[in-house]
Design a protein around this motif. Structure first.
Motif, PDB file in Angstrom:
ATOM      1  N   ALA A 155       0.292 -28.744  18.767  1.00 26.21           N
ATOM      2  CA  ALA A 155       1.656 -28.732  18.236  1.00 26.21           C
ATOM      3  C   ALA A 155       1.786 -27.727  17.103  1.00 26.21           C
ATOM      4  CB  ALA A 155       2.028 -30.135  17.749  1.00 26.21           C
ATOM      5  N   ALA A 156       0.793 -27.646  16.223  1.00 22.34           N
ATOM      6  CA  ALA A 156       0.847 -26.693  15.116  1.00 22.34           C
ATOM      7  C   ALA A 156       0.852 -25.255  15.628  1.00 22.34           C
ATOM      8  CB  ALA A 156      -0.338 -26.923  14.182  1.00 22.34           C
ATOM      9  N   ILE A 157       0.018 -24.951  16.635  1.00 17.46           N
ATOM     10  CA  ILE A 157      -0.040 -23.600  17.189  1.00 17.46           C
ATOM     11  C   ILE A 157       1.313 -23.211  17.791  1.00 17.46           C
ATOM     12  CG2 ILE A 157      -1.041 -22.193  19.037  1.00 17.46           C
ATOM     13  CD1 ILE A 157      -3.684 -23.716  18.553  1.00 17.46           C
ATOM     14  N   VAL A 158       1.897 -24.104  18.584  1.00 19.23           N
ATOM     15  CA  VAL A 158       3.181 -23.818  19.226  1.00 19.23           C
ATOM     16  C   VAL A 158       4.280 -23.631  18.186  1.00 19.23           C
ATOM     17  CG1 VAL A 158       4.978 -24.774  20.726  1.00 19.23           C
ATOM     18  CG2 VAL A 158       2.571 -24.993  21.372  1.00 19.23           C
ATOM     19  N   LEU A 159       4.316 -24.505  17.188  1.00 17.40           N
ATOM     20  CA  LEU A 159       5.375 -24.431  16.182  1.00 17.40           C
ATOM     21  C   LEU A 159       5.267 -23.167  15.335  1.00 17.40           C
ATOM     22  CD1 LEU A 159       5.422 -28.192  15.148  1.00 17.40           C
ATOM     23  CD2 LEU A 159       7.246 -26.967  16.327  1.00 17.40           C
ATOM     24  N   PHE A 160       4.042 -22.804  14.939  1.00 15.98           N
ATOM     25  CA  PHE A 160       3.881 -21.568  14.157  1.00 15.98           C
ATOM     26  C   PHE A 160       4.202 -20.338  14.997  1.00 15.98           C
ATOM     27  CE2 PHE A 160       1.329 -23.839  10.853  1.00 15.98           C
ATOM     28  CZ  PHE A 160       2.030 -23.364   9.760  1.00 15.98           C
ATOM     29  N   TRP A 161       3.871 -20.394  16.291  1.00 14.68           N
ATOM     30  CA  TRP A 161       4.217 -19.278  17.181  1.00 14.68           C
ATOM     31  C   TRP A 161       5.735 -19.107  17.263  1.00 14.68           C
ATOM     32  CZ3 TRP A 161       5.425 -19.711  22.860  1.00 14.68           C
ATOM     33  CH2 TRP A 161       5.564 -18.446  23.451  1.00 14.68           C
TER      34      TRP A 161
ATOM     35  N   VAL B  96      -3.988 -22.317  11.504  1.00 16.46           N
ATOM     36  CA  VAL B  96      -4.511 -23.682  11.624  1.00 16.46           C
ATOM     37  C   VAL B  96      -5.962 -23.743  11.159  1.00 16.46           C
ATOM     38  CG1 VAL B  96      -4.986 -25.581  13.221  1.00 16.46           C
ATOM     39  CG2 VAL B  96      -2.914 -24.213  13.504  1.00 16.46           C
ATOM     40  N   THR B  97      -6.788 -22.762  11.551  1.00 23.86           N
ATOM     41  CA  THR B  97      -8.199 -22.789  11.149  1.00 23.86           C
ATOM     42  C   THR B  97      -8.362 -22.502   9.662  1.00 23.86           C
ATOM     43  OG1 THR B  97      -8.413 -20.496  11.901  1.00 23.86           O
ATOM     44  CG2 THR B  97      -9.102 -22.208  13.416  1.00 23.86           C
TER      45      THR B  97
ATOM     46  N   GLY C 191      -2.923 -28.088   9.330  1.00 23.59           N
ATOM     47  CA  GLY C 191      -2.090 -27.024   9.874  1.00 23.59           C
ATOM     48  C   GLY C 191      -0.724 -27.540  10.287  1.00 23.59           C
ATOM     49  N   PHE C 192      -0.695 -28.710  10.932  1.00 28.69           N
ATOM     50  CA  PHE C 192       0.570 -29.325  11.330  1.00 28.69           C
ATOM     51  C   PHE C 192       1.408 -29.669  10.099  1.00 28.69           C
ATOM     52  CE2 PHE C 192       3.057 -33.104  12.626  1.00 28.69           C
ATOM     53  CZ  PHE C 192       3.765 -32.551  13.687  1.00 28.69           C
TER      54      PHE C 192
END
Length: 638
Positions: A221-227, A240-241, A498-499
């Motif tokens: 979810a964090a990856i998609v939202l930041f993208w 996130v990392t 990250g989220f």
């Protein structure tokens, strides 16, 4: 050649060529995490000693923090190896074999993509354009060497998730192609990406329902939202990392694996039997004595293992006969054990208390370990006494049996003395931990190390040095079991940062505060709605996931309504305790049904009276803030 020898040779031939290699790798993982936990225990103890000579270990704090990162990644890898990564959904347990296999392929495909993306993101973080590779952890050891555990750990996680997608090669290839396709999709230069955010979030949600681990849900979810926020897909996993790595800078986080290690060392020894003997000798002859034994022993082990499910599974078989022998029927016994299994969360040094302090501090509300530990004592005692009271009232009236021995005071004193002497080590453990923490002689991290060392001594002495060789074989396995739980929790916490970072960036907590202030006028109404919300959260999520996801959202709300942050924390944890036994999907209900081999309907009916007792206790904790704040104010002078 004997039949036994022939069977042995056949078994050796049937083994795949890679199985011995994997066995070596698995043992190396166990030893690696055992050594890391050993160093985490040794370094603070060495610091205590060296401080007496006005010296110390160069870079000690930084080394310990990076050991936390190592334990998080290796523990997560071991959890994946054992298929024990924490997940939110139990939906697949109700699927037939074919549908369950399809669900496994889908969830593992999404999970493999997320872990591969995090692997790429951590590599970019270490070796990217803006990385800093001149800093040293200690002389001759660059910091970036320690960071390499990030891409390596996520790589192994990816490979294991792919391997576990199915028992055939073509099933294992599906996650590879799905992950590659999602990578290509993310790297393609779209003019607009907002339209893809919700479909991808729904894909992550579907994978979660089908059994994907919690860290995959939060990380994905964090990856998609930041993208969707900055259009640069390659930046999203790196963010996130980076947040995961920043997590290790929290000094309080080091206490989490150390206190958990103390609990697991206790659980592996004979501590439960000794404590049962002691409390039974003390209270066994009074009305409700077996209930007192059950509640106190369950509470003690939940305090030091941090997970009520472990208590039910480990102690249920020992305590059930104690209750039934005293006249409790199966229903009352199971109800009491199901409720007692969740007690202990509010007593120091239970893992959820530590985790709440860390997460709340990351949400810009400073709560020390001393504050949250002291704040939980009286509310914990209230729930403990209410549960004991219920158990005492529910015991059937004792009918003397012909030939039953009359009470003999001298005999009772002798039996009590023997039991107390046998359990002296366990009795002193909380005293040692709290004295080290509040005496001023040790920092919270050093107090946790003292507790872990004390538990290790108990574990070794318990073996009476007879099994020296087997201790060396068993100890890495015990520490790996501890690392499995800790690593799984830390991995979730790391990606959840990250989220949370995205939520803060998108000002979600601020929007919640504005909505609550516009629609809720009274702090009392806010607390009631918070209770109802948290009970639902406690049913749907395990306590560690709930702390990580929900705390950053409710802390600003509590501040807006003038709720003391320590009081808010204890309300939060008490409600999650209640959620454990709230039907129809409280986690302890499932575990009790599994442990005692009873239908869920029977377990739910058995737990309802204890649920009522817990509701009374939680309402008192919620609307009587002095119960929480009085002790921290008295001891810490606040």
């Amino acid at each position: 050649m004997s039949d036994q020898t022939a069977a042995s040779d056949s078994e050796v031939k049937s083994r795949k060529w890679w199985e011995p290699v994997l066995g070596i790798f698995h043992r190396a993982e166990n030893w690696a995490i055992a050594v890391a936990l050993g160093l985490m225990m040794f370094l603070p103890l060495a610091e205590i000693v060296l401080r007496q000579f006005e010296t110390g270990i160069t870079g000690n704090a930084a080394v310990q923090q990076h050991l936390v990162l190592f334990v998080a990644m290796v523990g997560g890898v071991i959890a994946a190896r054992e298929s024990r990564l924490l997940s939110l959904s139990t939906f697949t347990a109700y699927l037939k074999s074919g549908y369950a296999a399809a669900a496994k392929v889908i969830s593992n495909s999404v999970a493999a993509f997320v872990t591969a993306a995090l692997c790429a993101g951590s590599y970019a973080y270490i070796f990217g354009e803006y990385s800093e590779r001149t800093m040293e952890l200690f002389p001759g050891f660059p910091v970036w060497w320690a960071k390499l555990i990030l891409p390596f750990g996520f790589l192994v996680l990816t490979l294991r998730l792919v391997w576990q997608a199915g028992d055939r090669w073509w099933l294992r290839l599906i996650p590879v192609f799905v992950a590659a396709g999602l990578f290509w999709f993310g790297l393609y230069e779209f003019d607009e990406v907002e339209g893809f955010v919700w479909p991808l979030l729904i894909l992550v949600l579907v994978a979660t329902v089908l059994g994907a681990p919690i860290f995959v849900t939060l990380g994905g979810a964090a990856i998609v939202l930041f993208w969707g926020w900055d259009y640069q897909y390659e930046n999203a996993p790196r963010v996130v990392t980076v947040n995961l790595y920043d997590l290790v800078k929290s000094p309080m986080l080091i206490t989490l694996p150390l206190f958990t290690l103390a609990g697991y060392l206790l659980a592996q020894g004979q501590s439960s039997q000794r404590l049962i003997r002691l409390i039974n000798a003390l209270f066994g002859r009074v009305r409700g004595g077996p209930a007192i034994v059950t509640v106190l022993v369950c509470t003690f082990f939940t305090v030091f293992t941090g997970a009520s499910g472990v208590t039910i599974l480990a102690l249920g078989g020992l305590l059930m006969p104690v209750l039934t022998a005293a006249g409790y029927d199966d229903r009352r016994s199971i109800g009491l054990l199901t409720g007692a299994g969740s007690l202990g969360v509010l007593f120091p040094p239970c893992l959820p208390l530590i985790l709440y302090s860390v997460v709340a501090s990351s949400a810009r509300v400073s709560i020390s370990l001393e504050q949250i530990f002291l704040g939980g004592l009286l509310p914990g005692m209230l729930l403990l006494l209410l549960t004991i009271g219920y158990g005492v009232i529910r015991q059937p009236k004792h009918v003397p049996v012909a030939g039953e021995a009359a009470f003999n005071f001298d005999s009772w004193v002798r039996d009590l003395g023997k039991a107390a002497w046998g359990a002296m080590g366990e009795i002193l453990l909380p005293v040692v931990a709290l004295f080290a923490l509040f005496s001023g002689y040790a920092t919270p991290v050093e107090a946790a190390a003292v507790s872990a060392l004390y538990a290790l001594i108990l574990y070794v002495v318990d073996a009476k040095w007879i099994r020296k060789v087997s201790i060396l074989k068993e100890l890495p396995g015990v520490m790996a079991e501890c690392g499995l739980l800790v690593g799984g929790v830390l991995l979730i916490l790391g990606v959840a940062m990250g989220f949370t970072n995205y939520l803060v960036t998108a000002m979600v907590p601020d929007q919640l505060v504005e909505w609550a202030q516009a629609n809720i006028e009274s702090p009392l109404v806010f607390l009631l709605l918070l209770n109802l919300f948290l009970i639902v959260v406690g049913c749907l999520m395990d306590i560690f996931s709930a702390i990580i996801v929900i705390v950053p959202l409710i802390v600003p709300l509590g501040a807006a309504f003038g709720i003391d942050p320590v009081h808010l924390g204890i309300i939060f944890l008490a409600n999650l305790q209640l959620g454990y036994i709230t039907p129809p999907i409280g986690m302890n209900l499932f575990l009790a049904s599994y442990r005692f081999e009873k239908p869920m309907s029977m377990v739910i009916r058995a737990a309802l009276p204890v649920l009522v007792v817990f509701v009374v206790g939680v309402l008192a904790i919620t609307y009587w803030p002095t119960l929480t704040t009085w002790l921290p104010n008295l001891v810490l002078g606040e």
